[in-house]
Design a protein around this motif. Sequence first.
Motif, PDB file in Angstrom:
ATOM      1  N   GLY A 197     -10.580  -5.921   1.213  1.00  0.00           N
ATOM      2  CA  GLY A 197     -10.871  -4.500   1.389  1.00  0.00           C
ATOM      3  C   GLY A 197      -9.667  -3.624   1.083  1.00  0.00           C
ATOM      4  N   VAL A 198      -8.486  -4.038   1.558  1.00  0.00           N
ATOM      5  CA  VAL A 198      -7.267  -3.270   1.288  1.00  0.00           C
ATOM      6  C   VAL A 198      -6.994  -3.233  -0.207  1.00  0.00           C
ATOM      7  CG1 VAL A 198      -4.784  -3.178   1.648  1.00  0.00           C
ATOM      8  CG2 VAL A 198      -6.279  -3.763   3.555  1.00  0.00           C
ATOM      9  N   VAL A 199      -7.138  -4.375  -0.869  1.00  0.00           N
ATOM     10  CA  VAL A 199      -6.920  -4.431  -2.322  1.00  0.00           C
ATOM     11  C   VAL A 199      -7.910  -3.518  -3.035  1.00  0.00           C
ATOM     12  CG1 VAL A 199      -7.058  -5.934  -4.352  1.00  0.00           C
ATOM     13  CG2 VAL A 199      -5.935  -6.749  -2.264  1.00  0.00           C
ATOM     14  N   LEU A 200      -9.163  -3.520  -2.567  1.00  0.00           N
ATOM     15  CA  LEU A 200     -10.186  -2.670  -3.185  1.00  0.00           C
ATOM     16  C   LEU A 200      -9.850  -1.191  -3.020  1.00  0.00           C
ATOM     17  CD1 LEU A 200     -12.744  -3.262  -4.750  1.00  0.00           C
ATOM     18  CD2 LEU A 200     -14.039  -3.118  -2.615  1.00  0.00           C
ATOM     19  N   ALA A 201      -9.333  -0.809  -1.857  1.00  0.00           N
ATOM     20  CA  ALA A 201      -8.940   0.587  -1.636  1.00  0.00           C
ATOM     21  C   ALA A 201      -7.828   0.999  -2.589  1.00  0.00           C
ATOM     22  CB  ALA A 201      -8.493   0.783  -0.188  1.00  0.00           C
ATOM     23  N   MET A 202      -6.875   0.113  -2.809  1.00  0.00           N
ATOM     24  CA  MET A 202      -5.793   0.431  -3.734  1.00  0.00           C
ATOM     25  C   MET A 202      -6.284   0.470  -5.184  1.00  0.00           C
ATOM     26  SD  MET A 202      -3.247   1.089  -1.838  1.00  0.00           S
ATOM     27  CE  MET A 202      -4.438   1.711  -0.636  1.00  0.00           C
ATOM     28  N   VAL A 203      -7.268  -0.361  -5.508  1.00  0.00           N
ATOM     29  CA  VAL A 203      -7.870  -0.305  -6.842  1.00  0.00           C
ATOM     30  C   VAL A 203      -8.546   1.047  -7.061  1.00  0.00           C
ATOM     31  CG1 VAL A 203      -9.704  -1.267  -8.300  1.00  0.00           C
ATOM     32  CG2 VAL A 203      -8.146  -2.797  -7.092  1.00  0.00           C
ATOM     33  N   VAL A 204      -9.194   1.565  -6.027  1.00  0.00           N
ATOM     34  CA  VAL A 204      -9.801   2.897  -6.109  1.00  0.00           C
ATOM     35  C   VAL A 204      -8.729   3.944  -6.407  1.00  0.00           C
ATOM     36  CG1 VAL A 204     -10.974   4.703  -4.776  1.00  0.00           C
ATOM     37  CG2 VAL A 204     -11.778   2.347  -4.652  1.00  0.00           C
TER      38      VAL A 204
ATOM     39  N   CYS B 237       0.834  -1.210   0.000  1.00  0.00           N
ATOM     40  CA  CYS B 237       0.000   0.000   0.000  1.00  0.00           C
ATOM     41  C   CYS B 237       0.864   1.253   0.000  1.00  0.00           C
ATOM     42  CB  CYS B 237      -0.922   0.003   1.221  1.00  0.00           C
ATOM     43  SG  CYS B 237      -2.207  -1.250   1.188  1.00  0.00           S
ATOM     44  N   HIS B 238       1.919   1.239   0.790  1.00  0.00           N
ATOM     45  CA  HIS B 238       2.813   2.390   0.864  1.00  0.00           C
ATOM     46  C   HIS B 238       3.463   2.677  -0.495  1.00  0.00           C
ATOM     47  CE1 HIS B 238       5.810   5.157   2.477  1.00  0.00           C
ATOM     48  NE2 HIS B 238       6.747   4.440   1.870  1.00  0.00           N
TER      49      HIS B 238
ATOM     50  N   ARG C  48       3.735   5.998  -5.409  1.00  0.00           N
ATOM     51  CA  ARG C  48       3.813   6.101  -6.868  1.00  0.00           C
ATOM     52  C   ARG C  48       2.622   6.834  -7.468  1.00  0.00           C
ATOM     53  NH1 ARG C  48       3.769   7.057 -11.307  1.00  0.00           N
ATOM     54  NH2 ARG C  48       4.476   5.899 -13.150  1.00  0.00           N
ATOM     55  N   TYR C  49       1.386   6.532  -6.982  1.00  0.00           N
ATOM     56  CA  TYR C  49       0.191   7.035  -7.654  1.00  0.00           C
ATOM     57  C   TYR C  49      -0.563   8.107  -6.861  1.00  0.00           C
ATOM     58  CZ  TYR C  49       0.909   3.056 -10.736  1.00  0.00           C
ATOM     59  OH  TYR C  49       1.451   2.162 -11.624  1.00  0.00           O
ATOM     60  N   ALA C  50      -0.255   8.287  -5.605  1.00  0.00           N
ATOM     61  CA  ALA C  50      -0.876   9.358  -4.816  1.00  0.00           C
ATOM     62  C   ALA C  50       0.149   9.886  -3.826  1.00  0.00           C
ATOM     63  CB  ALA C  50      -2.123   8.846  -4.091  1.00  0.00           C
ATOM     64  N   PRO C  51       1.234  10.477  -4.314  1.00  0.00           N
ATOM     65  CA  PRO C  51       2.356  10.851  -3.443  1.00  0.00           C
ATOM     66  C   PRO C  51       2.025  11.911  -2.404  1.00  0.00           C
ATOM     67  CG  PRO C  51       2.644  11.771  -5.652  1.00  0.00           C
ATOM     68  CD  PRO C  51       1.486  10.834  -5.727  1.00  0.00           C
ATOM     69  N   GLN C  52       0.970  12.689  -2.665  1.00  0.00           N
ATOM     70  CA  GLN C  52       0.601  13.747  -1.727  1.00  0.00           C
ATOM     71  C   GLN C  52      -0.489  13.302  -0.743  1.00  0.00           C
ATOM     72  OE1 GLN C  52       2.145  16.518  -1.572  1.00  0.00           O
ATOM     73  NE2 GLN C  52       2.939  17.118  -3.561  1.00  0.00           N
TER      74      GLN C  52
ATOM     75  N   LEU D  82     -15.493  -4.168   3.215  1.00  0.00           N
ATOM     76  CA  LEU D  82     -15.224  -3.735   1.848  1.00  0.00           C
ATOM     77  C   LEU D  82     -15.633  -2.278   1.643  1.00  0.00           C
ATOM     78  CD1 LEU D  82     -16.435  -6.862  -0.190  1.00  0.00           C
ATOM     79  CD2 LEU D  82     -14.097  -6.251   0.452  1.00  0.00           C
ATOM     80  N   ALA D  83     -16.827  -1.921   2.126  1.00  0.00           N
ATOM     81  CA  ALA D  83     -17.331  -0.561   1.917  1.00  0.00           C
ATOM     82  C   ALA D  83     -16.457   0.470   2.612  1.00  0.00           C
ATOM     83  CB  ALA D  83     -18.771  -0.457   2.412  1.00  0.00           C
ATOM     84  N   ASN D  84     -16.036   0.194   3.828  1.00  0.00           N
ATOM     85  CA  ASN D  84     -15.249   1.183   4.567  1.00  0.00           C
ATOM     86  C   ASN D  84     -13.826   1.308   4.039  1.00  0.00           C
ATOM     87  OD1 ASN D  84     -17.084   2.246   6.654  1.00  0.00           O
ATOM     88  ND2 ASN D  84     -17.181   0.126   7.329  1.00  0.00           N
ATOM     89  N   TRP D  85     -13.279   0.250   3.455  1.00  0.00           N
ATOM     90  CA  TRP D  85     -11.980   0.390   2.803  1.00  0.00           C
ATOM     91  C   TRP D  85     -12.104   1.194   1.506  1.00  0.00           C
ATOM     92  CZ3 TRP D  85      -7.161   0.312   4.194  1.00  0.00           C
ATOM     93  CH2 TRP D  85      -6.758  -0.420   5.308  1.00  0.00           C
ATOM     94  N   ILE D  86     -13.245   1.083   0.819  1.00  0.00           N
ATOM     95  CA  ILE D  86     -13.485   1.944  -0.344  1.00  0.00           C
ATOM     96  C   ILE D  86     -13.477   3.409   0.083  1.00  0.00           C
ATOM     97  CG2 ILE D  86     -15.214   2.630  -2.068  1.00  0.00           C
ATOM     98  CD1 ILE D  86     -16.034  -0.282  -2.261  1.00  0.00           C
ATOM     99  N   VAL D  87     -14.093   3.692   1.240  1.00  0.00           N
ATOM    100  CA  VAL D  87     -14.077   5.056   1.780  1.00  0.00           C
ATOM    101  C   VAL D  87     -12.646   5.527   2.004  1.00  0.00           C
ATOM    102  CG1 VAL D  87     -14.707   6.464   3.781  1.00  0.00           C
ATOM    103  CG2 VAL D  87     -16.369   4.869   2.823  1.00  0.00           C
ATOM    104  N   VAL D  88     -11.791   4.639   2.524  1.00  0.00           N
ATOM    105  CA  VAL D  88     -10.378   4.996   2.733  1.00  0.00           C
ATOM    106  C   VAL D  88      -9.723   5.360   1.406  1.00  0.00           C
ATOM    107  CG1 VAL D  88      -8.129   4.116   3.471  1.00  0.00           C
ATOM    108  CG2 VAL D  88     -10.161   3.594   4.810  1.00  0.00           C
ATOM    109  N   GLY D  89      -9.978   4.551   0.362  1.00  0.00           N
ATOM    110  CA  GLY D  89      -9.402   4.846  -0.943  1.00  0.00           C
ATOM    111  C   GLY D  89      -9.835   6.199  -1.476  1.00  0.00           C
TER     112      GLY D  89
END
Length: 449
Positions: free
Chosen positions: A118-125, A60-61, A66-70, A424-431
């Motif tokens: 859920g973690v994978v889904l957040a990174m997909v977002v 995740c880090h 790479r894709y959301a450095p800020q 799953l839903a709350n990890w999407i919120v994290v993403g």
Amino acid sequence: MATVAELEVRAGRRAELGLLTVAWSIIVLSRALVDYHADFLVLSTLGWYALGAAVLMVACHIILRRYAPQADPVLLPAVFALNGVGLAMIRRIDFAYAQYRGRDTDFGTAQIGWSIAGVVLAMVVILIIRDHRKLRRFTYTAGIVGLVLYLLPLVPGLGVEINGARIWISVLGRSLQPGEFAKIAMVVFFAGYLVTNRDTLALAGPKFLGLRFPRPRDMGPLLVVWAAALLLMVYERDLGASLLFFGIFLGMLYVATQRISWVITGLALFAVGAVAAGVIFPHVRARYDGWLHALDPEVYSSGTSYQLVGGLFGMASGGLFGTGLGEGRPDLVPYAESDFIIASLGEELGLTGLMAILALYLIIVQRAFRMSIGVRDGFGKLLAAGLGFALALQVFIVVGGVTRVIPLTGLTTPWLAYGGSSMLANWIVVGLLLRISDQARRSSQEVGP
């Protein structure tokens, strides 16, 4: 030579990596304590668990770097810590069921799978949604999807009634709670609708006692959401989803218009509807009786308040510092792994542990509101505020129900309680929040010092 922006990115990601290390320590230590007190500690198994958590965190880090450095450096470690404590507590409840009840449950292993998904889904977002502003194109689509998801449990043959509430659907032999995903769709819809119509909602209307109240013709959206909330309360027997649905709308309406009169009007409408439902419908009245008269012998003996009273006594036995992780009796309270995981944690971690958990939630909500302030487009402001308010309100509803501040509801505690839909839903919120925070910091740098 590195620019100021590059230095800030490096500092933020380094801080995130350090906080992830702290979160990883909490995750591994919680699991070790649970296994040790259950006489089930196997160092090789614990090592693989620790390695898996580390790999997931580092992945995740790297993706964020790479894709959301800020992106916000605090949000991800706080959520990982909560998720890890929840996994340890659910595993401990599995051991308690086996030891004291003779029940072989495997909630802990299933929850690990849902957490990874859920973690994978957040990174997909993060990878798919490169600009949160594009979600505004789907404002009304999101509204329709949200309402359909909320109403799916009412479809004959699809909806499933569990413990008197009809908030699940059956998919491929498994139960799914569509309301968890509906809240995200409704936040997107409310953000898009309110950013378009906020001038009309904020400036027009008559004044009374120093407050500017809405015009009758502007009350349409509020009345529609109010009617939908009552429908959820009455027909699905879900007081929690009703309160969450209506509360999110009111919170975002206030953020958009800065008018307290909208909140007063909305709360008055909801109070009238809730009282009327309690008078007219027996199942709503039974829920209120279990809340107001929980310790009455007649109410307790009927089973209406058995779960609530058991949770209160469990937290009381935990005291200030708790019985110790793995040393309590969470199995005495029904659904200790889901609806009442807060009571289970309160018993074994005590008031001190619960305050630490609530502090993590406070940090997450604070970061969401900070993103709302920092991002420069109106849609992003409302979206971040809505997601933050949804998390804050859900935690309040769950903790308030368990501690008897408000009537007990069927909502789950984000990242702690057992349940695939919620995880799953709350990890999407994290993403989504990570993506908004990345955009917010980029915008501030574009403007310059």
